[in-house]
Write a protein that holds these residues in place. Structure first.
Motif, PDB file in Angstrom:
ATOM      1  N   PRO A  75     -13.414  -9.022  12.369  1.00 23.95           N
ATOM      2  CA  PRO A  75     -12.848  -9.971  13.329  1.00 23.95           C
ATOM      3  C   PRO A  75     -13.844 -10.279  14.439  1.00 23.95           C
ATOM      4  O   PRO A  75     -14.530  -9.380  14.939  1.00 23.95           O
ATOM      5  CB  PRO A  75     -11.622  -9.241  13.870  1.00 23.95           C
ATOM      6  N   VAL A  76     -13.949 -11.538  14.818  1.00 18.09           N
ATOM      7  CA  VAL A  76     -14.893 -11.965  15.850  1.00 18.09           C
ATOM      8  C   VAL A  76     -14.183 -12.838  16.872  1.00 18.09           C
ATOM      9  O   VAL A  76     -13.089 -13.349  16.620  1.00 18.09           O
ATOM     10  CB  VAL A  76     -16.080 -12.738  15.224  1.00 18.09           C
ATOM     11  N   ALA A  77     -14.833 -12.992  18.033  1.00 26.19           N
ATOM     12  CA  ALA A  77     -14.303 -13.928  19.023  1.00 26.19           C
ATOM     13  C   ALA A  77     -14.375 -15.347  18.492  1.00 26.19           C
ATOM     14  O   ALA A  77     -13.543 -16.195  18.833  1.00 26.19           O
ATOM     15  CB  ALA A  77     -15.084 -13.804  20.333  1.00 26.19           C
ATOM     16  N   GLY A  78     -15.380 -15.619  17.667  1.00 24.73           N
ATOM     17  CA  GLY A  78     -15.518 -16.943  17.076  1.00 24.73           C
ATOM     18  C   GLY A  78     -16.940 -17.190  16.607  1.00 24.73           C
ATOM     19  O   GLY A  78     -17.830 -16.338  16.761  1.00 24.73           O
ATOM     20  N   ILE A  79     -17.122 -18.369  16.034  1.00 26.75           N
ATOM     21  CA  ILE A  79     -18.431 -18.807  15.554  1.00 26.75           C
ATOM     22  C   ILE A  79     -18.825 -20.056  16.311  1.00 26.75           C
ATOM     23  O   ILE A  79     -18.033 -20.993  16.446  1.00 26.75           O
ATOM     24  CB  ILE A  79     -18.392 -19.104  14.038  1.00 26.75           C
ATOM     25  N   VAL A  80     -20.068 -20.079  16.789  1.00 25.23           N
ATOM     26  CA  VAL A  80     -20.650 -21.270  17.409  1.00 25.23           C
ATOM     27  C   VAL A  80     -21.832 -21.703  16.554  1.00 25.23           C
ATOM     28  O   VAL A  80     -22.668 -20.871  16.185  1.00 25.23           O
ATOM     29  CB  VAL A  80     -21.105 -21.002  18.853  1.00 25.23           C
ATOM     30  N   SER A  81     -21.879 -22.994  16.244  1.00 26.74           N
ATOM     31  CA  SER A  81     -22.961 -23.535  15.408  1.00 26.74           C
ATOM     32  C   SER A  81     -23.776 -24.527  16.226  1.00 26.74           C
ATOM     33  O   SER A  81     -23.525 -25.739  16.194  1.00 26.74           O
ATOM     34  CB  SER A  81     -22.386 -24.222  14.168  1.00 26.74           C
ATOM     35  N   PRO A  82     -24.763 -24.065  16.982  1.00 27.38           N
ATOM     36  CA  PRO A  82     -25.518 -24.961  17.859  1.00 27.38           C
ATOM     37  C   PRO A  82     -26.396 -25.927  17.079  1.00 27.38           C
ATOM     38  O   PRO A  82     -26.902 -25.602  15.996  1.00 27.38           O
ATOM     39  CB  PRO A  82     -26.369 -23.994  18.691  1.00 27.38           C
ATOM     40  N   HIS A  83     -26.592 -27.116  17.649  1.00 28.45           N
ATOM     41  CA  HIS A  83     -27.503 -28.108  17.088  1.00 28.45           C
ATOM     42  C   HIS A  83     -28.752 -28.284  17.943  1.00 28.45           C
ATOM     43  O   HIS A  83     -29.658 -29.021  17.556  1.00 28.45           O
ATOM     44  CB  HIS A  83     -26.796 -29.469  16.973  1.00 28.45           C
ATOM     45  N   GLY A  99     -18.359 -11.671  29.090  1.00 29.60           N
ATOM     46  CA  GLY A  99     -18.540 -10.289  28.677  1.00 29.60           C
ATOM     47  C   GLY A  99     -18.536 -10.113  27.171  1.00 29.60           C
ATOM     48  O   GLY A  99     -18.108  -9.077  26.653  1.00 29.60           O
ATOM     49  N   LEU A 100     -19.023 -11.132  26.451  1.00 27.67           N
ATOM     50  CA  LEU A 100     -19.051 -11.078  24.989  1.00 27.67           C
ATOM     51  C   LEU A 100     -20.465 -10.812  24.482  1.00 27.67           C
ATOM     52  O   LEU A 100     -21.448 -11.154  25.152  1.00 27.67           O
ATOM     53  CB  LEU A 100     -18.556 -12.399  24.399  1.00 27.67           C
ATOM     54  N   THR A 101     -20.564 -10.234  23.320  1.00 25.77           N
ATOM     55  CA  THR A 101     -21.858 -10.053  22.674  1.00 25.77           C
ATOM     56  C   THR A 101     -22.139 -11.241  21.757  1.00 25.77           C
ATOM     57  O   THR A 101     -21.236 -11.987  21.378  1.00 25.77           O
ATOM     58  CB  THR A 101     -21.886  -8.757  21.856  1.00 25.77           C
ATOM     59  N   VAL A 102     -23.422 -11.394  21.408  1.00 25.31           N
ATOM     60  CA  VAL A 102     -23.864 -12.501  20.558  1.00 25.31           C
ATOM     61  C   VAL A 102     -24.698 -11.941  19.418  1.00 25.31           C
ATOM     62  O   VAL A 102     -25.547 -11.063  19.641  1.00 25.31           O
ATOM     63  CB  VAL A 102     -24.683 -13.534  21.362  1.00 25.31           C
ATOM     64  N   SER A 103     -24.470 -12.476  18.227  1.00 24.83           N
ATOM     65  CA  SER A 103     -25.244 -12.072  17.041  1.00 24.83           C
ATOM     66  C   SER A 103     -25.780 -13.309  16.355  1.00 24.83           C
ATOM     67  O   SER A 103     -24.999 -14.093  15.800  1.00 24.83           O
ATOM     68  CB  SER A 103     -24.365 -11.295  16.062  1.00 24.83           C
ATOM     69  N   GLY A 119     -15.516  -8.498  17.548  1.00 26.93           N
ATOM     70  CA  GLY A 119     -15.154  -9.044  18.838  1.00 26.93           C
ATOM     71  C   GLY A 119     -16.196  -9.904  19.512  1.00 26.93           C
ATOM     72  O   GLY A 119     -15.984 -10.401  20.615  1.00 26.93           O
ATOM     73  N   GLY A 120     -17.353 -10.118  18.864  1.00 22.43           N
ATOM     74  CA  GLY A 120     -18.425 -10.895  19.467  1.00 22.43           C
ATOM     75  C   GLY A 120     -18.494 -12.318  18.946  1.00 22.43           C
ATOM     76  O   GLY A 120     -17.685 -12.752  18.115  1.00 22.43           O
ATOM     77  N   ILE A 121     -19.480 -13.058  19.452  1.00 22.10           N
ATOM     78  CA  ILE A 121     -19.747 -14.420  18.996  1.00 22.10           C
ATOM     79  C   ILE A 121     -20.811 -14.363  17.906  1.00 22.10           C
ATOM     80  O   ILE A 121     -21.869 -13.746  18.094  1.00 22.10           O
ATOM     81  CB  ILE A 121     -20.241 -15.316  20.147  1.00 22.10           C
ATOM     82  N   MET A 122     -20.532 -14.981  16.771  1.00 22.56           N
ATOM     83  CA  MET A 122     -21.564 -15.151  15.761  1.00 22.56           C
ATOM     84  C   MET A 122     -22.204 -16.516  15.968  1.00 22.56           C
ATOM     85  O   MET A 122     -21.518 -17.536  15.946  1.00 22.56           O
ATOM     86  CB  MET A 122     -20.995 -15.057  14.346  1.00 22.56           C
TER      87      MET A 122
END
Length: 521
Positions: A75-83, A99-103, A119-122
């Motif tokens: 489970p993650v906070a969500g996915i961000v797909s930057p351009h 206060g989130l981690t990023v991977s 719990g982090g952002i992918m």
């Protein structure tokens, strides 16, 4: 009466044939979706995210992600797909405030949660895939999310990639994060072909790093598993798309080191790799060496890059090999006696070729393989990679021990290959001395017994590699203990200390880091 018996017999044969067809169909079927076999990753303490504005443009908010093992549902906070670089910076700013981690993530072919954290952002980098060829400097500048498949298509037919993984599905950022290597034993791993990297640190600063500029950080980011920054882009060396004559030879395993040493010393060999027998009767006792030698290019034309053919037949062959010794033996027999007869020769001469002439290919061709036949529709089943780096004078003892372990644990070994690796001097190096890479591809059941069996197998093979002075590759399942990690990588505590120096708030984290840093940091 006789006619009636014939009709009955024909009906029985037809029904049997239909039954065989039905039984084989799942083994060749296309996957319906990305496979998900559950979550066997170690649990982590949860983190409650504090609200922050503005939120990033979520590609997926909440939910879960997985990787190529299909065993790492998280489970993650969500996915961000930057351009763009700005969208990366905005996401990091949001993560700091919340206060989130990023991977950072690519195609997620690491198999131990290296591309995400509970719990982090992918950060899915695949839209940052710009490709710009610079013919004058023999370089290509690419986004961190560009795949080798697309890079090859962009630079063919004049240029070829200098160093990349042996298949082309991976992103550049992912390959740099593990310092991948491939078929070119002269070029070495990917690190040696990097001119420079543009990276974004946890505080949002974008830096250029290279062997000359910010060199300390460069040696940490290459093979750093995304823990030091986001790889925004890379400037890579490219080489002429040379024409090769393909060759193959069968040798006994006992003769392989001496034969490989001669091939390594031959400057005319541009690419090479070796497959070992996985047939029960000759398990790891025979080797097929594949070579690609430079040849005269006068009057030759390179064909456009094509995609892999006979996908269903290849998938069927691989999946049948999971069903027992008869099919495993048939697979190796086919590779020895049949496969080369169907090789695609992609280079043509100005004059017609004679039947006896060797098969010619361009450098890009052997590496232009997205292995679609390895994806399948099978239930309760997954395929797992291992890789071990063995000092060159210890290959035979390692393979002898490997054979004993595979047989003793009744492991389902689908493929075994050997590649040549030079000394690598990134911080978390897997090759402090020249080595042979032994790549293993195992089938694993995903039932209650499958994962414990794979854990026992992995632990035994790691101990075997260590006993021979070797190391294991880190992008795979987290079946090793902190003690095994430190024994193979004595620099690991220093690596984690550098991580804390460059990222004191611990923004860049993944499941692998959370598993081992507390014990060894």
């Amino acid at each position: 009466m006789r006619r009636k018996k014939l009709l009955i017999g024909a009906s029985v044969i037809a029904l049997a044939a239909a039954g065989v067809a039905v039984a084989l169909a799942p083994l060749a079927a296309e996957p319906e979706r990305e496979k998900d076999c559950g979550d066997v990753l170690p649990p982590l303490p949860g983190e409650a995210a504090r609200p922050a504005k503005p939120e990033p443009a979520w590609a997926q908010k909440g939910g879960s992600v997985n990787d190529a093992s299909c065993l790492s549902r998280t489970p993650v906070a969500g996915i961000v797909s930057p351009h763009s670089e700005k969208e990366v910076a905005d996401t990091l700013a949001y993560a700091r405030a919340a206060g989130l981690t990023v991977s950072p993530a690519g195609v997620r072919h690491s198999m131990g949660g290296h591309a995400f954290r509970r719990g982090g952002i992918m950060l899915d980098m695949r839209h940052m895939n710009r490709i710009e060829l610079n013919p004058e400097s023999s370089t290509v500048t690419v986004g961190g999310g560009a795949t080798w498949h697309d890079i090859q298509k962009a630079i063919h037919p004049r240029f070829a990639v200098k160093a990349m993984q042996s298949t082309d599905i991976f992103t550049v950022g992912g390959s740099i994060s593990v310092n991948a290597h491939g078929m070119d034993h002269q070029a070495g791993a990917l690190m040696g072909s990097i001119r420079s990297l543009r990276v974004m640190l946890a505080d949002g600063r974008a830096l250029t790093v290279s062997p000359e500029e910010n060199a300390d950080l460069f040696h940490l980011i290459v093979g750093g598993y995304g823990l030091f920054g986001v790889i925004l882009s890379a400037e890579l060396q490219v080489v002429p798309n040379d024409i090769y004559e393909s060759g193959r030879e069968l040798v006994a395993m006992k003769d392989l080191p001496a034969r490989l040493a001669k091939i390594i010393a031959d400057p005319n060999v541009g690419l090479m790799y070796t497959h070992l027998s996985t047939a029960p009767g000759s398990l790891l006792d025979e080797a097929l060496i594949y070579t690609y030698r430079h040849t005269n290019e006068a009057g030759m034309t390179r064909a456009p890059l094509g995609e892999v053919g006979s996908v269903k037949m290849r998938r069927l062959t691989v999946n049948l090999a999971k069903k027992g010794p008869v099919f495993q033996s048939l697979k190796w027999w086919s590779e020895k006696n049949l496969e080369h007869r169907f090789e695609t020769c992609t280079v043509t001469r100005a004059q017609a070729m004679h039947d006896a002439e060797a098969c010619l290919v361009s450098r890009n061709d052997p590496m232009h393989d997205s292995v679609p036949y390895l994806r399948n529709h099978l239930k309760n089943d997954t395929d797992i990679l291992h890789e071990y780096f063995i000092p060159r004078d210890r290959l035979i003892p390692f393979v002898n021990g490997l054979r004993e372990i595979v047989r003793g644990q009744d492991a389902n070994l689908l493929n075994a290959s050997v590649r040549v690796v030079g000394k690598e001097d990134n911080f978390l190096t897997y090759a402090p001395q020249p080595a042979y890479s032994v790549v293993l591809y195992f089938n694993q059941r995903t039932d209650a017994d499958g994962n414990p069996r794979m854990q026992r197998l992995t632990s035994a093979l790691i101990d075997l590699a260590k006993a021979q002075g070797g190391r294991f590759f880190l992008p795979y399942q987290l079946h090793y203990t902190p003690e095994q990690l430190e024994a193979s990588y004595p620099q690991i505590r220093g690596f984690f200390a550098e991580k804390r120096k460059w990222d004191p708030a611990g923004m860049f984290r993944n499941t692998w880091y959370e598993r081992y840093a507390p014990a060894l940091g």
